[in-house]
Scaffold this active site. Structure first.
Site, PDB file in Angstrom:
ATOM      1  N   GLU A  13       0.831  -1.201   0.000  1.00  0.00           N
ATOM      2  CA  GLU A  13       0.000   0.000   0.000  1.00  0.00           C
ATOM      3  C   GLU A  13       0.871   1.260   0.000  1.00  0.00           C
ATOM      4  OE1 GLU A  13      -2.984  -0.598   3.063  1.00  0.00           O
ATOM      5  OE2 GLU A  13      -4.148  -1.892   1.711  1.00  0.00           O
TER       6      GLU A  13
HETATM    7  C1  HEC Z   1      -3.350   1.049  -1.542  1.00  0.00           C
HETATM    8  C2  HEC Z   1      -4.696   1.357  -1.189  1.00  0.00           C
HETATM    9  C3  HEC Z   1      -4.974   1.874   0.209  1.00  0.00           C
HETATM   10  C4  HEC Z   1      -4.372   2.928   0.864  1.00  0.00           C
HETATM   11  C5  HEC Z   1      -3.229   3.786   0.399  1.00  0.00           C
HETATM   12  C6  HEC Z   1      -5.075   3.067   2.113  1.00  0.00           C
HETATM   13  N1  HEC Z   1      -6.072   2.137   2.212  1.00  0.00           N
HETATM   14 FE1  HEC Z   1      -7.426   2.004   3.659  1.00  0.00          FE
HETATM   15  N2  HEC Z   1      -8.001   0.218   2.951  1.00  0.00           N
HETATM   16  C7  HEC Z   1      -7.560  -0.357   1.770  1.00  0.00           C
HETATM   17  C8  HEC Z   1      -7.993  -1.722   1.714  1.00  0.00           C
HETATM   18  C9  HEC Z   1      -7.719  -2.693   0.579  1.00  0.00           C
HETATM   19  C10 HEC Z   1      -8.684  -1.975   2.903  1.00  0.00           C
HETATM   20  C11 HEC Z   1      -9.271  -3.315   3.347  1.00  0.00           C
HETATM   21  C12 HEC Z   1      -8.094  -4.168   3.797  1.00  0.00           C
HETATM   22  C13 HEC Z   1      -8.501  -5.369   4.595  1.00  0.00           C
HETATM   23  O1  HEC Z   1      -9.613  -5.422   5.089  1.00  0.00           O
HETATM   24  O2  HEC Z   1      -7.684  -6.270   4.769  1.00  0.00           O
HETATM   25  C14 HEC Z   1      -8.698  -0.720   3.638  1.00  0.00           C
HETATM   26  C15 HEC Z   1      -9.374  -0.509   4.853  1.00  0.00           C
HETATM   27  C16 HEC Z   1      -9.470   0.721   5.468  1.00  0.00           C
HETATM   28  C17 HEC Z   1     -10.359   1.045   6.557  1.00  0.00           C
HETATM   29  C18 HEC Z   1     -11.368   0.108   7.197  1.00  0.00           C
HETATM   30  C19 HEC Z   1     -12.747   0.351   6.691  1.00  0.00           C
HETATM   31  C20 HEC Z   1     -13.718  -0.658   7.238  1.00  0.00           C
HETATM   32  O3  HEC Z   1     -14.887  -0.580   6.917  1.00  0.00           O
HETATM   33  O4  HEC Z   1     -13.302  -1.554   7.980  1.00  0.00           O
HETATM   34  C21 HEC Z   1     -10.129   2.345   6.911  1.00  0.00           C
HETATM   35  C22 HEC Z   1     -10.824   3.158   8.002  1.00  0.00           C
HETATM   36  C23 HEC Z   1      -9.075   2.824   6.057  1.00  0.00           C
HETATM   37  N3  HEC Z   1      -8.727   1.816   5.187  1.00  0.00           N
HETATM   38  C24 HEC Z   1      -8.464   4.066   6.174  1.00  0.00           C
HETATM   39  C25 HEC Z   1      -7.257   4.354   5.549  1.00  0.00           C
HETATM   40  C26 HEC Z   1      -6.362   5.413   5.949  1.00  0.00           C
HETATM   41  C27 HEC Z   1      -6.583   6.366   7.119  1.00  0.00           C
HETATM   42  C28 HEC Z   1      -5.303   5.390   5.090  1.00  0.00           C
HETATM   43  C29 HEC Z   1      -4.067   6.256   5.087  1.00  0.00           C
HETATM   44  C30 HEC Z   1      -3.273   6.232   6.295  1.00  0.00           C
HETATM   45  C31 HEC Z   1      -5.566   4.301   4.142  1.00  0.00           C
HETATM   46  N4  HEC Z   1      -6.739   3.688   4.481  1.00  0.00           N
HETATM   47  C32 HEC Z   1      -4.762   4.007   3.079  1.00  0.00           C
HETATM   48  C33 HEC Z   1      -6.822   0.288   0.811  1.00  0.00           C
HETATM   49  C34 HEC Z   1      -6.028   1.379   1.082  1.00  0.00           C
END
Ligand code: HEC
Ligand code: HEC
Length: 442
Positions: free
Chosen positions: A214
């Site tokens: 990521e």
């Molecule tokens: C490369 C793409 C990517 C980036 C960059 C990213 N995310 Fe995500 N995010 C995801 C993915 C894919 C998931 C689900 C992963 C899993 O459940 O294993 C996720 C899950 C989440 C969730 C959980 C939502 C839920 O309903 O459970 C949150 C809140 C979130 N991200 C916030 C952030 C924040 C804050 C950042 C920056 C610090 C960030 N993400 C950066 C792809 C990304």
């Protein structure tokens, strides 16, 4: 009276029937029989004739009770109550009396999303933290090659809080294994990630920067260093956390979480309806709402955020088996068991956090692997694999539910294609007016 109430009634009826029969038998053997000088065989015949009358009467009672008490009743009464209210009358969010046990004796309570998301005592939501968090959320400096920010995968200014891809793209164009869920209303979830492995937004925010696919930062110290290097961050950190205190990872994630707590959507037609605006939902949506309850979607997607893994649950039962009922057709076509989530790798059934369904019509593709594009198909899959329903002409199956420890025939009454479309229509009523208007902009 719900299913449990009904089965309680049936148990009592059966017990009464057995007692009644015994009394009848004794009566005929020792009273009527000797009185009428009946032979052994005739006594039995008389018992049978009188008994069959009793059975017919009991069946009648059971049918009447079933018709009167079918779960539809609970929403019907609610709708009437809603319509009786003047439009736009405000009803306090009812999460205090929230009862998720649709199988129990209490009716299901439909609730609206509160206007403010709760925050932990140590990290109250302040405007200064929110402003700082918004900047951090959109800052590519939080990734190793400075190309990826949180918003790269969670587009919140124009989008519905996700990236629209099956699985996300991180630094160096690497794709991850899971679909990016929306961050809208994540603030109301009690556990985060598809498998529920993070217990708070603050904890969650430490994940993506270190994920090599990521944002790929080598360590949280390196992340803090990146933020400290950027002198223009000094002032907003001073304002949010007090002048001159060194920037820490705790402050960074606290600010991001505070910002995420403002990403909420209590402005859906559904909320307007529950607040008393009877015209907020159309006929198909109302039918879909009734089905959403009677088919049992509310057993998991319950409460104001349409998830049993939310802050409104007193004793959250956050993770569930998926698929519960094996349907080879769906499982193979959409590779539903390739990733077992919170279950041991290779398990036939995954364990997943119950996702919120708010704004679900705006967040395709669906499921942890982003394998399904159409919401109608998701509804068919959910009804089949989570509720054991048949859709239209599907073959009938006998299913074993490990959860309920029962062997049952898959539902006798299949869900029609119209039922599916009406549930989809209802799910669309969970879309925020603001997000929807934005998604329609050219
Ligand atoms: C490369 C793409 C990517 C980036 C960059 C990213 N995310 Fe995500 N995010 C995801 C993915 C894919 C998931 C689900 C992963 C899993 O459940 O294993 C996720 C899950 C989440 C969730 C959980 C939502 C839920 O309903 O459970 C949150 C809140 C979130 N991200 C916030 C952030 C924040 C804050 C950042 C920056 C610090 C960030 N993400 C950066 C792809 C990304
Ligand atoms: C036994 C619990 C359970 C029941 C009952 C249930 N669901 Fe789900 N639902 C889940 C879980 C767990 C997931 C996440 C699946 C995954 O890993 O992708 C999910 C996912 C979904 C999604 C996709 C969300 C997204 O963002 O990708 C939709 C839509 C949905 N359910 C609708 C329904 C409907 C409609 C019903 C009733 C027919 C229903 N569900 C019944 C547990 C349940």
């Amino acid at each position: 009276m719900g299913h449990a109430g009904l089965s309680g009634f049936m148990n009592v009826s059966i017990a009464m029937l057995v007692i009644g029969f015994t009394v009848l038998l004794l009566m005929v053997q020792f009273e009527l029989g000797p009185m009428g000088k009946l032979s052994g065989g005739r006594k039995w015949l008389l018992t049978l004739i009188l008994g069959s009358g009793m059975v017919a009467f009991s069946i009648k009672l059971i049918v009447i009770a079933t018709l009167l008490n079918f779960p539809k009743q609970t929403i019907g009464a609610h709708l009437r109550a809603q319509q009786a209210r003047p439009p736009h009358a405000t009803v306090a969010p009812q999460y205090a009396v929230y009862d998720r046990s649709v199988g129990g004796s209490k009716p299901y309570v439909w609730q609206v999303l509160p206007e403010v998301a709760p925050a932990p005592a140590w990290n109250p939501t302040t405007p200064e933290k929110v402003a700082l968090g918004e900047r951090l959320f959109h800052d590519t400096a939080l990734s190793a090659d400075r190309t990826v920010s949180c918003s790269s995968c969670h587009e919140v200014r124009q989008g519905a809080g996700m990236d629209g891809r099956r699985t996300s793209l991180g630094i160096g164009g690497q794709s991850g294994a899971r679909n990016a869920p929306t961050v809208w209303n994540a603030a109301f979830q009690s556990v985060l990630f598809w498998d529920g492995r993070a217990a708070s937004l603050e904890e969650q925010a430490k994940g993506p920067p270190l994920n090599p696919k990521e944002m790929g930062m080598p360590s949280l110290e390196a992340l803090v260093q990146r933020v400290r290097e950027e002198v223009s961050y000094r002032e907003p950190f001073d304002r949010a956390f007090g002048v001159g205190r060194p920037i820490t990872i705790t402050q960074i994630v606290a600010a991001i979480a505070a910002y995420e707590r403002t990403l909420i959507t209590p402005d859906a037609p559904y909320d307007r309806f529950v607040r008393g605006d009877a015209s907020a939902l159309n006929a198909a949506q109302l039918r879909g709402m009734e089905l959403f309850q009677s088919v049992g979607c509310v057993q998991c997607h319950s409460g104001p955020n349409f998830s049993g893994a939310s802050v409104f649950d007193k004793a959250p039962n956050t993770q569930r088996l998926f698929p519960v009922f094996a349907s080879q057709r769906y499982v193979e076509r959409y590779r539903l068991t390739g990733d077992a989530g919170g279950n041991a790798a290779g398990s036939k059934q995954g364990i997943w956090r119950i996702p919120s369904l708010r704004n679900v019509a705006l967040t395709a593709p669906y499921f942890h692997n982003g394998s399904v594009d159409s919401l109608a198909e998701v509804v068919r899959i959910m009804a089949t694999v989570q509720r054991g329903k048949r859709i239209g002409g599907d073959e009938r199956t006998i299913v074993w539910s490990r959860q309920d420890r029962t062997l049952t025939r898959a539902d006798a009454e299949p869900l029609s294609e119209r039922d599916v479309q009406d549930i989809v229509a209802f799910l669309k009523s969970l879309s925020s007016d603001t997000l929807l208007a934005r998604s329609r902009e050219p």
